[in-house]
Design a protein around this motif. Sequence first.
Motif, mmCIF file in Angstrom:
data_model
loop_
_atom_site.group_PDB
_atom_site.id
_atom_site.type_symbol
_atom_site.label_atom_id
_atom_site.label_comp_id
_atom_site.label_asym_id
_atom_site.label_seq_id
_atom_site.Cartn_x
_atom_site.Cartn_y
_atom_site.Cartn_z
ATOM 1 N N LYS A 47 0.613 -1.063 -0.013
ATOM 2 C CA LYS A 47 0.297 0.672 -0.802
ATOM 3 C C LYS A 47 1.085 1.468 0.075
ATOM 4 O O LYS A 47 0.493 2.453 -0.723
ATOM 5 C CB LYS A 47 -1.142 0.143 1.322
ATOM 6 N N ALA A 50 2.650 2.171 -3.514
ATOM 7 C CA ALA A 50 1.370 2.248 -4.450
ATOM 8 C C ALA A 50 1.013 4.371 -4.074
ATOM 9 O O ALA A 50 0.646 3.704 -5.105
ATOM 10 C CB ALA A 50 0.044 1.695 -4.407
ATOM 11 N N ARG A 112 -0.454 -8.668 -3.323
ATOM 12 C CA ARG A 112 -1.046 -7.799 -2.622
ATOM 13 C C ARG A 112 -0.846 -5.990 -3.751
ATOM 14 O O ARG A 112 -0.985 -4.959 -4.139
ATOM 15 C CB ARG A 112 -0.159 -7.293 -1.195
ATOM 16 N N GLU A 115 -3.436 -6.256 -6.230
ATOM 17 C CA GLU A 115 -4.076 -5.478 -5.417
ATOM 18 C C GLU A 115 -4.626 -4.602 -5.032
ATOM 19 O O GLU A 115 -5.969 -3.225 -5.163
ATOM 20 C CB GLU A 115 -4.989 -6.574 -4.403
ATOM 21 N N GLU A 116 -3.020 -3.944 -5.642
ATOM 22 C CA GLU A 116 -2.919 -1.937 -5.898
ATOM 23 C C GLU A 116 -3.392 -1.240 -6.613
ATOM 24 O O GLU A 116 -3.513 0.054 -6.669
ATOM 25 C CB GLU A 116 -2.286 -1.903 -5.004
#
Length: 146
Positions: A47, A50, A112, A115-116
């Motif tokens: 996160k 990103a 992940r 997914e971002e």
Amino acid sequence: MRVVLQRSGPASVRVDGEVTGSIDKGYVLLVGITHSDTEEDAAYIAKKIAGLRLWEDSEGKMNRSILEVDGAILSVSQFTLYGDVKKGRRPSFIDAARPEQAKPLWETFNRRLEEEGLHVQTGIFGAMMAVELVNDGPVTICIDSN
């Protein structure tokens, strides 16, 4: 979890002379995993990456994220990020997670990132890799989940 992020132009990783991943521009991530790392660490760093604003806007200020410039990720596992050279001349890698722990967590980290909203290319976990990149800036950031 420890990541060395390099903002990059063209970059690629080769294993046995074959390209396993390449990007036109984005971030090359050298990813180290230690024993205490969890999926929460992977999610936190994904996160963070990103959302980082490391790309210039029209005024030349670092104000844009990798998503805003349509960049991609080249993720390379690198246990040597947990090398300890405090004693002697040969590094100790005792702080690096064992492959059976590190590989699934590195794969989770890459998911992940996807997914971002990021496009992710990779090296091959545990392989001897040749990484080529054009370090843009240069901009290099170290991120640690602790």
